[in-house]
Scaffold this motif. Structure first.
Motif, mmCIF file in Angstrom:
data_model
loop_
_atom_site.group_PDB
_atom_site.id
_atom_site.type_symbol
_atom_site.label_atom_id
_atom_site.label_comp_id
_atom_site.label_asym_id
_atom_site.label_seq_id
_atom_site.Cartn_x
_atom_site.Cartn_y
_atom_site.Cartn_z
ATOM 1 N N TRP A 64 0.837 -1.194 0.000
ATOM 2 C CA TRP A 64 0.000 0.000 0.000
ATOM 3 C C TRP A 64 0.875 1.249 0.000
ATOM 4 N N MET A 65 0.420 2.292 -0.705
ATOM 5 C CA MET A 65 1.124 3.579 -0.722
ATOM 6 C C MET A 65 0.100 4.684 -0.485
ATOM 7 N N GLU A 66 0.430 5.598 0.414
ATOM 8 C CA GLU A 66 -0.460 6.718 0.711
ATOM 9 C C GLU A 66 -0.621 7.605 -0.533
ATOM 10 N N LEU A 67 -1.832 8.128 -0.746
ATOM 11 C CA LEU A 67 -2.102 8.961 -1.914
ATOM 12 C C LEU A 67 -1.448 10.332 -1.790
ATOM 13 N N GLY A 68 -1.658 11.022 -0.661
ATOM 14 C CA GLY A 68 -0.991 12.298 -0.412
ATOM 15 C C GLY A 68 -1.363 13.426 -1.349
ATOM 16 N N SER A 69 -2.591 13.528 -1.742
ATOM 17 C CA SER A 69 -3.021 14.575 -2.678
ATOM 18 C C SER A 69 -2.728 15.978 -2.152
ATOM 19 N N ALA A 70 -2.223 16.844 -3.053
ATOM 20 C CA ALA A 70 -1.945 18.240 -2.694
ATOM 21 C C ALA A 70 -2.021 19.109 -3.938
ATOM 22 N N ASP A 71 -2.433 20.364 -3.751
ATOM 23 C CA ASP A 71 -2.423 21.326 -4.853
ATOM 24 C C ASP A 71 -0.996 21.536 -5.326
ATOM 25 N N GLU A 72 -0.850 21.992 -6.563
ATOM 26 C CA GLU A 72 0.478 22.221 -7.138
ATOM 27 C C GLU A 72 1.328 23.147 -6.286
ATOM 28 N N GLN A 73 0.720 24.173 -5.687
ATOM 29 C CA GLN A 73 1.462 25.179 -4.938
ATOM 30 C C GLN A 73 1.947 24.673 -3.577
ATOM 31 N N LYS A 74 1.453 23.514 -3.143
ATOM 32 C CA LYS A 74 1.833 22.964 -1.840
ATOM 33 C C LYS A 74 2.760 21.764 -2.036
ATOM 34 N N PRO A 75 3.697 21.578 -1.120
ATOM 35 C CA PRO A 75 4.587 20.418 -1.251
ATOM 36 C C PRO A 75 3.827 19.112 -1.021
ATOM 37 N N ALA A 76 4.242 18.085 -1.727
ATOM 38 C CA ALA A 76 3.643 16.762 -1.547
ATOM 39 C C ALA A 76 4.410 16.021 -0.459
ATOM 40 N N THR A 80 4.600 9.450 -1.099
ATOM 41 C CA THR A 80 3.203 9.312 -1.514
ATOM 42 C C THR A 80 3.098 9.230 -3.033
ATOM 43 N N VAL A 81 1.926 8.827 -3.508
ATOM 44 C CA VAL A 81 1.636 8.807 -4.942
ATOM 45 C C VAL A 81 1.787 10.221 -5.520
ATOM 46 N N GLU A 82 1.310 11.226 -4.796
ATOM 47 C CA GLU A 82 1.413 12.620 -5.246
ATOM 48 C C GLU A 82 2.874 13.030 -5.427
ATOM 49 N N ALA A 83 3.727 12.681 -4.475
ATOM 50 C CA ALA A 83 5.148 13.036 -4.578
ATOM 51 C C ALA A 83 5.786 12.348 -5.777
ATOM 52 N N TRP A 84 5.435 11.080 -6.005
ATOM 53 C CA TRP A 84 5.961 10.352 -7.160
ATOM 54 C C TRP A 84 5.548 11.031 -8.467
ATOM 55 N N PHE A 102 -2.429 23.921 -12.242
ATOM 56 C CA PHE A 102 -3.395 22.854 -11.950
ATOM 57 C C PHE A 102 -2.752 21.476 -12.118
ATOM 58 N N ARG A 103 -1.446 21.381 -11.833
ATOM 59 C CA ARG A 103 -0.744 20.119 -12.048
ATOM 60 C C ARG A 103 -0.818 19.171 -10.861
ATOM 61 N N GLY A 104 -1.268 19.654 -9.727
ATOM 62 C CA GLY A 104 -1.364 18.825 -8.529
ATOM 63 C C GLY A 104 -2.635 18.011 -8.494
ATOM 64 N N ARG A 105 -2.946 17.517 -7.314
ATOM 65 C CA ARG A 105 -4.144 16.713 -7.051
ATOM 66 C C ARG A 105 -4.155 15.367 -7.781
ATOM 67 N N PHE A 106 -2.988 14.953 -8.283
ATOM 68 C CA PHE A 106 -2.847 13.658 -8.943
ATOM 69 C C PHE A 106 -3.355 12.545 -8.023
ATOM 70 N N GLY A 107 -2.957 12.605 -6.745
ATOM 71 C CA GLY A 107 -3.335 11.582 -5.772
ATOM 72 C C GLY A 107 -4.809 11.570 -5.415
#
Length: 134
Positions: A64-76, A80-84, A102-107
Motif C-alpha cells: 500500500w502507498m499513501e495517496l498524499g493529494s496536494a495542490d500544485e502550490q503545496k509540497p507533496a 506518496t503517490v502525489e510526490a511520485w 493545476f498540475r497537482g491533485r494527482f493523488g
C-alpha cells in the motif's frame, strides 16, 4: 453507443473519500494522449501514460502507498503517490499534470480511475487513503 472514457461518455468517478464527484475522459492534445479531468468548472489535464507508469511503480513498490493529494502550490508528502507524480525520478522526469497552476491533485483524481479500470485497489476512508496495484 460510444465507448466509456470518451468526451461524449466520460467515466463518472468519486474522490477516494467518496465525498465529491468528477468526470474523466481520454483525449488528445498537441499530438499526445491526455486525461481530461473535470471537477465542477475546473478542468485538469494529466499525461495519459500515468496510468501504466503508476501501476508499474505500485507493483514494484509491492505494498500500500499513501495517496498524499496536494495542490500544485503545496509540497507533496514524501513517499506518496502525489510526490511520485511530481518527482524528477519518475519515468517522465517530472509532473504528470499538464496545466500549469493545476498540475497537482494527482493523488486525488487518478487513483479512482485506476480502480475503475481494474488496475489498482484504493481505500475509501475520510482521510489518508492508500492504494496498491492489482
Amino acid at each position: 453507443m460510444s465507448t466509456l472514457g470518451t468526451k461524449e461518455n466520460p467515466w463518472k468517478l468519486k474522490t477516494p473519500p467518496q465525498t465529491s464527484e468528477y468526470e474523466m475522459y481520454k483525449d488528445e492534445k498537441d499530438g499526445k494522449e491526455i486525461l481530461v479531468c473535470t471537477v465542477g468548472k475546473t478542468v485538469l489535464h494529466y499525461n495519459y501514460r500515468c496510468l501504466a507508469d503508476l501501476q508499474a511503480m505500485l507493483r514494484q513498490h509491492g505494498d500500500w502507498m499513501e495517496l498524499g493529494s496536494a495542490d500544485e502550490q503545496k509540497p507533496a508528502k514524501e513517499g506518496t503517490v502525489e510526490a511520485w507524480a511530481r518527482s524528477a525520478d519518475n519515468p517522465i522526469g517530472g509532473w504528470y499534470g499538464l496545466k500549469k497552476g493545476f498540475r497537482g491533485r494527482f493523488g486525488m483524481y487518478i487513483p479512482p480511475l485506476m480502480e475503475e479500470l481494474g488496475l489498482a485497489e484504493v481505500e475509501h476512508q475520510p482521510r489518508n487513503n492508500r492504494m496498491k496495484a492489482i
